[in-house]
Design a protein around this motif. Sequence first.
Motif, PDB file in Angstrom:
ATOM      1  N   ILE A   1      14.838   8.603  13.648  1.00  9.19           N
ATOM      2  CA  ILE A   1      14.184   8.715  12.336  1.00  9.19           C
ATOM      3  C   ILE A   1      15.214   8.679  11.222  1.00  9.19           C
ATOM      4  O   ILE A   1      14.963   8.157  10.136  1.00  9.19           O
ATOM      5  N   LYS A   2      16.400   9.201  11.515  1.00 11.13           N
ATOM      6  CA  LYS A   2      17.460   9.155  10.500  1.00 11.13           C
ATOM      7  C   LYS A   2      17.875   7.712  10.225  1.00 11.13           C
ATOM      8  O   LYS A   2      18.028   7.298   9.077  1.00 11.13           O
ATOM      9  N   ALA A   3      18.002   6.942  11.290  1.00 11.63           N
ATOM     10  CA  ALA A   3      18.376   5.544  11.125  1.00 11.63           C
ATOM     11  C   ALA A   3      17.256   4.769  10.430  1.00 11.63           C
ATOM     12  O   ALA A   3      17.501   3.932   9.565  1.00 11.63           O
ATOM     13  N   TYR A   4      16.022   5.112  10.748  1.00 11.70           N
ATOM     14  CA  TYR A   4      14.876   4.377  10.213  1.00 11.70           C
ATOM     15  C   TYR A   4      14.672   4.667   8.725  1.00 11.70           C
ATOM     16  O   TYR A   4      14.404   3.763   7.937  1.00 11.70           O
ATOM     17  N   MET A   5      14.806   5.962   8.347  1.00 13.33           N
ATOM     18  CA  MET A   5      14.520   6.342   6.972  1.00 13.33           C
ATOM     19  C   MET A   5      15.755   6.308   6.071  1.00 13.33           C
ATOM     20  O   MET A   5      15.648   6.361   4.856  1.00 13.33           O
ATOM     21  N   GLY A   6      16.940   6.317   6.661  1.00 15.83           N
ATOM     22  CA  GLY A   6      18.154   6.354   5.858  1.00 15.83           C
ATOM     23  C   GLY A   6      18.705   7.760   5.721  1.00 15.83           C
ATOM     24  O   GLY A   6      19.856   7.968   5.396  1.00 15.83           O
ATOM     25  N   ALA A   7      17.858   8.767   5.941  1.00 12.63           N
ATOM     26  CA  ALA A   7      18.275  10.169   5.933  1.00 12.63           C
ATOM     27  C   ALA A   7      17.245  10.930   6.755  1.00 12.63           C
ATOM     28  O   ALA A   7      16.117  10.462   6.904  1.00 12.63           O
TER      29      ALA A   7
ATOM     30  N   PRO B   1       4.505   9.388  -3.822  1.00 18.13           N
ATOM     31  CA  PRO B   1       5.892   9.886  -3.876  1.00 18.13           C
ATOM     32  C   PRO B   1       6.747   9.197  -4.938  1.00 18.13           C
ATOM     33  O   PRO B   1       7.554   9.852  -5.589  1.00 18.13           O
ATOM     34  N   GLN B   2       6.564   7.902  -5.126  1.00 18.63           N
ATOM     35  CA  GLN B   2       7.433   7.182  -6.062  1.00 18.63           C
ATOM     36  C   GLN B   2       7.314   7.696  -7.491  1.00 18.63           C
ATOM     37  O   GLN B   2       8.263   7.619  -8.264  1.00 18.63           O
ATOM     38  N   LEU B   3       6.139   8.220  -7.847  1.00 20.59           N
ATOM     39  CA  LEU B   3       5.934   8.716  -9.207  1.00 20.59           C
ATOM     40  C   LEU B   3       6.872   9.882  -9.516  1.00 20.59           C
ATOM     41  O   LEU B   3       7.350  10.039 -10.629  1.00 20.59           O
TER      42      LEU B   3
ATOM     43  N   MET C   1      10.173   7.826   1.400  1.00 14.14           N
ATOM     44  CA  MET C   1       8.897   8.357   1.882  1.00 14.14           C
ATOM     45  C   MET C   1       7.770   7.443   1.417  1.00 14.14           C
ATOM     46  O   MET C   1       7.655   7.123   0.243  1.00 14.14           O
ATOM     47  N   PRO C   2       6.936   6.983   2.339  1.00 15.08           N
ATOM     48  CA  PRO C   2       5.842   6.094   1.950  1.00 15.08           C
ATOM     49  C   PRO C   2       4.701   6.857   1.275  1.00 15.08           C
ATOM     50  O   PRO C   2       4.568   8.062   1.455  1.00 15.08           O
TER      51      PRO C   2
ATOM     52  N   ALA D   1       0.836  -1.205   0.000  1.00 17.99           N
ATOM     53  CA  ALA D   1       0.000   0.000   0.000  1.00 17.99           C
ATOM     54  C   ALA D   1       0.870   1.254   0.000  1.00 17.99           C
ATOM     55  O   ALA D   1       0.564   2.233  -0.672  1.00 17.99           O
ATOM     56  N   MET D   2       1.979   1.195   0.729  1.00 19.02           N
ATOM     57  CA  MET D   2       2.851   2.368   0.813  1.00 19.02           C
ATOM     58  C   MET D   2       3.801   2.473  -0.365  1.00 19.02           C
ATOM     59  O   MET D   2       4.543   3.433  -0.486  1.00 19.02           O
TER      60      MET D   2
END
Lengths: 416, 291
Positions: free
Chosen positions: B194-200, B224-226, B233-234, B118-119
């Motif tokens: 959050i930095k560790a979780y998201m990568g940035a 976001p992927q588009l 970002m989900p 979904a995300m």
Amino acid sequence: MAEFKQADSLYEWFDQRLGIDKFVKVMMTEYWIPKNINFLWAMGVLLTVMFTLLVVSGIFLLMYYKPDVAAAFDSVNYTIMQEVGYGWLFRHIHAVGASVVFLIIYIHMFTGIYYGSYKKGREMIWISGMLLFVLFSAEGFSGYMLPWGQMSYWAAYVITEIFGGIPLIGGDLVVWIRGNFYVSDSTLTRFFMLHVLLIPLAIIGAIVVHFYALRFPHVNNEAGEFFDFDEEAEKYLAGDKKNSKVVPFWPVFLSKDFFVLGFFLLFFFYLVFFHYDFAMDPVNFDKADGLKTPAHIYPEWYFLWSYEVLRGFFFEIAGISGKSLGLIAFAIANAIFFVMPWLDRSPMVKPANQRPYFKYWFWFLIADLIVLTVYGKLPPTGANAWVGFASSMTFLVLFVALPFITKAEAKKVGGK
Amino acid sequence: MKEFKILAIIAALVGITYYGIEPYAHHVMHPEVKAADFTFKDLKNVDTSLAGNTENGKALVEANCIACHAIETAGHPALMPNADAAASYGVVPPDLSQAGRMYDKNYLANFIFDPVSAMKLSHKYPVGGAKAFPMPAYNWMTPQEIMDVVSYLQSVAPKVAEKDVNKVTFDAACGRCHSMSYAKFEATTPKDAIKAYMGATPPDLSQYIKSRKEHYLHGFINDPQLLLAGTSMPRVGLNEKAQEEVIAYMEEVGDSKKSERESVGLWVMLYTLVFAILAYLWKRKIWSEVH
């Protein structure tokens, strides 16, 4: 010391000491301007007003701006734009004004070229004007760095990097300009100094010279006609206003300028309040990040044509690298307009449309500058790179050809 | 007449240049933003036409969700402080109070069935990959059960007062990862976590209304992927109203002087127009003496 008689009024008291009467005559009521002019002759006054607006709005911004990489971005976008009463107004006037002032400078400059107002005694007006153009460019560039957004940072990076191409001293020069090996806090602080002190002082000085330079050769007119200003002024003072070819600066010339100014300001304020993106690039609302290069880096629109000349040469020619060629072409592009009076070998002072060959040259140049400007913003890939190369070459060829074209023109018109 | 001709030539040259460096250059440099799809029609795992049973949903939520999620409005407070929750899960699990109001029904149902698809985060959490998304897929539930959960979440979602709704939606939808320093708001998940979780570190959104503009934000938040393929970002799954609230809040914070700017602008232009007309009349009077 001269003998002073008792003054009968405050005005007289000052007049005795400061010569107000005479000053007003010299500067205003008996400063003669040709009558045969159109609204393009109002650009000088428009520029003076714009410069004043920039200085005044700049003073207000200066009260809250912080030239420090940790504080600059928020001092502009939060403190000034949101907390200070009408801070946003001063910032918008300053940012949009900086862009629009170049539009008027270009109109002013090409009016000068079109009407041949740079030669036959008017060389110093032209040179001091070009000096102002260079100073305004430096002022625009240094100011653009101050909000410390992404485009501030990366434009500063790319433009200071240009100096690295200068042989022998290039590398050291870049470090000297930046005050560090990369664009950093020291760079921001010194460009802040340049922007609010040194360059404005130089601009004010150059404006004084520019105005003074107008005094002896006088302002050109729409027909490029030479006449005796003293004779025409006498006619005017004797009451023959309708047949005199001159008008006084005040109130006649300025009344027309105010009218043009009024409609110009209407356009300007529309941009300030409702259409400011072209001068305040969205990318610059991201804080500067030296580790994140934006997808597209481009200077403000008024530098695009010379930027395109810089990057138009993207391949090696005769063993000289594209980068060096671009740098040479860029240096020429920025200097060549200074010598306009000597490249134009034709004695004609006429509007371009009345000059048999020059008119083609003029409109070619305008078209080429527009192409350079547009392609200066587009990514330099594929066909764009070749359009950039062709239009950069055209620019250089136009200036190489100018002496020959105007020489031929001089021959054709027989020294008229 | 001649002066109008000169003006027309200048306007044409300026217009051509402006077109080239603004609309045309933008069109070349920035990908086209597709209209947002608020039905999330690519998600088809759950039959959302089934009517949910709120009572059954309540039981399912209490058995399956509240071990991790707070639902303040239904009397389930957070089980631990944000820092501890972030340390346990990577990111602070959302309080579900607003979920039924903010998220599109189809998105929410399919999220419960399989959060990662979904995300649109399967590039980050591939099946059998080293990292797993902290919330497991509830694909063992029947579609009816999932719709029961959705129905319950919708029933507990509070009515938020008009004046607060933009901020409430922003905080719930974006505030676990994104800070908004110009509103003195800090992401609920601590910075390092959050930095560790998201990568940035997810960007502070204070000026995003200006740097990205409303049109782009609408497309980006929706998918976001588009617009930024590979981003961590989900897809958030906000319904149209909630997304408008989020963007309205970003504008309230990032461009707080907009209405002042627009009203002052009109007055300044009106004043300038009067000045211009008076200047014209004065010029006519003065020049009538010299012509």
